[in-house]
Design an enzyme around this catalytic site. Structure first.
Site, PDB file in Angstrom:
ATOM      1  N   LYS A  77      41.649  41.465  28.909  1.00  0.00           N
ATOM      2  CA  LYS A  77      41.136  40.176  29.354  1.00  0.00           C
ATOM      3  C   LYS A  77      40.135  39.716  28.293  1.00  0.00           C
ATOM      4  O   LYS A  77      39.419  40.553  27.720  1.00  0.00           O
ATOM      5  CB  LYS A  77      40.432  40.404  30.701  1.00  0.00           C
ATOM      6  CG  LYS A  77      39.891  39.167  31.366  1.00  0.00           C
ATOM      7  CD  LYS A  77      39.317  39.540  32.729  1.00  0.00           C
ATOM      8  CE  LYS A  77      38.910  38.313  33.516  1.00  0.00           C
ATOM      9  NZ  LYS A  77      38.414  38.638  34.856  1.00  0.00           N
ATOM     10  N   SER A 152      40.411  35.917  38.354  1.00  0.00           N
ATOM     11  CA  SER A 152      40.361  35.309  37.046  1.00  0.00           C
ATOM     12  C   SER A 152      41.182  36.040  35.983  1.00  0.00           C
ATOM     13  O   SER A 152      41.396  35.477  34.909  1.00  0.00           O
ATOM     14  CB  SER A 152      38.911  35.197  36.578  1.00  0.00           C
ATOM     15  OG  SER A 152      38.290  36.449  36.487  1.00  0.00           O
ATOM     16  N   SER A 176      39.007  39.466  40.939  1.00  0.00           N
ATOM     17  CA  SER A 176      39.733  39.024  39.744  1.00  0.00           C
ATOM     18  C   SER A 176      40.812  39.949  39.229  1.00  0.00           C
ATOM     19  O   SER A 176      41.672  39.517  38.473  1.00  0.00           O
ATOM     20  CB  SER A 176      38.755  38.740  38.620  1.00  0.00           C
ATOM     21  OG  SER A 176      38.244  37.458  38.803  1.00  0.00           O
TER      22      SER A 176
HETATM   23  N1  GLN Z   1      37.249  34.203  42.402  1.00  0.00           N
HETATM   24  C1  GLN Z   1      35.968  34.865  42.390  1.00  0.00           C
HETATM   25  C2  GLN Z   1      34.952  33.979  41.729  1.00  0.00           C
HETATM   26  O1  GLN Z   1      35.311  32.926  41.284  1.00  0.00           O
HETATM   27  C3  GLN Z   1      36.077  36.204  41.718  1.00  0.00           C
HETATM   28  C4  GLN Z   1      36.080  36.159  40.254  1.00  0.00           C
HETATM   29  C5  GLN Z   1      36.020  37.504  39.592  1.00  0.00           C
HETATM   30  O2  GLN Z   1      36.257  38.535  40.226  1.00  0.00           O
HETATM   31  N2  GLN Z   1      35.651  37.491  38.316  1.00  0.00           N
HETATM   32  O3  GLN Z   1      33.804  34.294  41.659  1.00  0.00           O
END
Ligand code: GLN
Length: 470
Positions: A77, A152, A176
């Site tokens: 990532k 994400s 994510s």
């Molecule tokens: N969707 C969650 C957020 O926007 C989790 C994102 C993540 O785990 N980086 O905070």
């Protein structure tokens, strides 16, 4: 296709000389060339010649090395620092940032002889659950290109599903790793807080962030975790707890284990097909000798507010370092979603509001720790949905910021607590969109979660399905 094989099958093939690491890397690049323009999973593709050079070195070492991942291709990532290789965190703020050092997780994989193919698209700074909040264009879901890949870590999941890589390293602050795994039909593990070093992982919310494996199968995740877990002198929050052999423990019996189904997680708001698939999974687990028990986690509704007060508070502090002087471009390059989070966090931390919001959220966090402890005292693991709906249409969540946050309802309460959670494929909707379930356990119980997931994957084949792109 070689890339259909699991890591363990690839290892056997490499050792027997049936194919080489060079063959594997070449196959990845062939797939990247044809598939990536359709799904937009990569931000940076490593020069093929560089990857091939590493593959040749790996091929030479194969006979006398016992590394689990030698010669196996992977992606990161774009939240992980990679020395001398562009690292953007999917934001224009870092559009030209070349890190002077590498994240520990990347170093460990490099030392193990795994071969980096690229840096993957994501929601910028980890802010999102659909990989649309990126300055590099949304990641498309390979099962339906009009839909999102989840986020994400959407780029990593889409790349695994379409066989552009063997495995990936994602990052999970509130879902994510799990969310895109579920929406792309791959397997991903959010580890216990501190199980894997965060050094060199661009911080979103430092007390939630966890670095973890994403792969085609649970067994793949065990191979990766065994390589990347452990104490790191560069990360004071990394745990000194010994790293067990996750691979060896996969086949230990699951008979007699108890899995809790928290009834609040299956109420209104959950898509019917997802609910049915998870209940069906519970039946399969029962056939393996696991007891299924309904339990109650009454704090469920408070997961989102706790997460979305503490997360933005920490991100407002973490993102203060991007002041346009030391790194990349100015703050005006932050996206709307990121600016919103910085503002919410700054507000919640400011004098006069701190007690009403931030402190309250931290107190509620302690209640969540107790709630999970209580639930996990009655059973070894919990089974729950990952997403409330199948993958959304591109644009749907971005046009509705509140809905965007509510979509995280099942994955945000584990991170403030720190417990691990394994996301596995468990079905498809009638429209052929993947469905995932998560198995959540006690702190440092990755071995149990992986064992349950592994044995589930021995008797089901959801995880074997992959998208055919037109
Ligand atoms: N969707 C969650 C957020 O926007 C989790 C994102 C993540 O785990 N980086 O905070």
């Amino acid at each position: 296709m070689l890339l259909d094989k699991t890591i363990s099958e690839l290892k056997i093939g490499l050792l027997k000389g049936e194919f080489t690491s060079v063959d594997l890397v070449n196959e990845c690049y062939r797939n990247i060339k044809t598939i990536n323009p359709k799904v937009n999973a990569f931000i940076t593709i490593v020069d093929q010649e560089i990857a091939l050079k590493k593959a040749k070195e790996a091929d030479k070492k194969l006979k006398n090395a016992n590394s689990l991942l030698l010669g196996i291709p992977f992606v990161l990532k774009d939240a992980y620092l990679s020395k001398d290789l562009l690292t953007t965190c999917a934001s224009d703020v870092l559009e030209d940032f070349i890190p002077p050092y590498s994240a520990t997780v990347y170093k460990k994989l490099e030392d193990a002889g795994a071969i980096l193919l690229g840096k993957m698209n994501m929601d910028a700074w980890g802010h999102g659950g659909s990989s649309e909040n990126t300055d590099f264009g949304p990641v498309k879901n390979p099962w339906n290109l009009e839909r999102v890949a989840g986020g994400s870590s959407g780029g990593p999941a889409a790349a695994i599903a379409t066989r552009m890589t063997s495995f990936a390293i994602g990052e999970d602050t509130g879902g994510s790793i799990r969310n895109p795994s579920a929406w792309c039909n791959t397997t991903g593990l959010k580890v216990t807080y501190g199980r894997v070093s965060r050094y060199g992982c661009i911080a979103y919310a430092s007390s939630f962030d966890s670095v973890g494996p994403m792969g085609k199968t649970v067994q793949d995740c065990a191979y990766i975790l065994e390589t990347i877990a452990g104490r790191d002198p560069y990360d004071a929050t990394s745990s000194p707890q010994p790293v067990p052999s996750y691979i060896q423990k996969l086949s230990e019996s699951v008979k007699g284990l108890t899995i809790g189904l928290p009834k609040e997680f299956f109420r209104e708001g959950l898509n019917e097909e997802i609910r049915n698939s998870i209940f069906f999974m519970a039946k399969e687990l029962k056939k393996l000798g696991i007891k299924i028990k309904e339990i109650s986690m009454p704090l469920f509704d408070y997961g989102i507010p706790v997460y979305y007060l503490i997360g933005p508070s920490e991100t407002s502090s973490n993102l203060a370092r991007y002041d346009g002087i030391r790194f990349g471009q100015g703050r005006e390059n932050f996206s709307e979603e990121t600016m919103r989070r910085i503002m919410i966090g700054t507000y919640a931390l400011s004098a006069g509001y701190y007690d009403a919001y931030y402190r309250k959220a931290q107190q509620a966090r302690t209640l969540f720790v107790r709630e999970y402890q209580k639930a996990l005292a009655e059973c070894e693991a919990l089974l729950m949905p990952v997403n409330p709906t199948p993958p959304t249409k591109i644009g749907e969540l971005m046009s509705d910021p509140l809905q965007n946050l509510l979509a995280d309802v099942y994955t945000t309460s584990q991170n403030p607590v720190g417990v691990p959670s394994l996301a596995v494929p468990c079905g498809f909707t009638k429209d052929n969109l993947p469905i995932g379930a998560q198995i959540v356990g006690n702190m440092f119980s990755e071995d149990i979660l992986l064992r349950i997931g592994f044995q589930y994957q021995q008797v089901t084949d959801w995880h074997k399905k992959y998208p055919i792109l037109k």
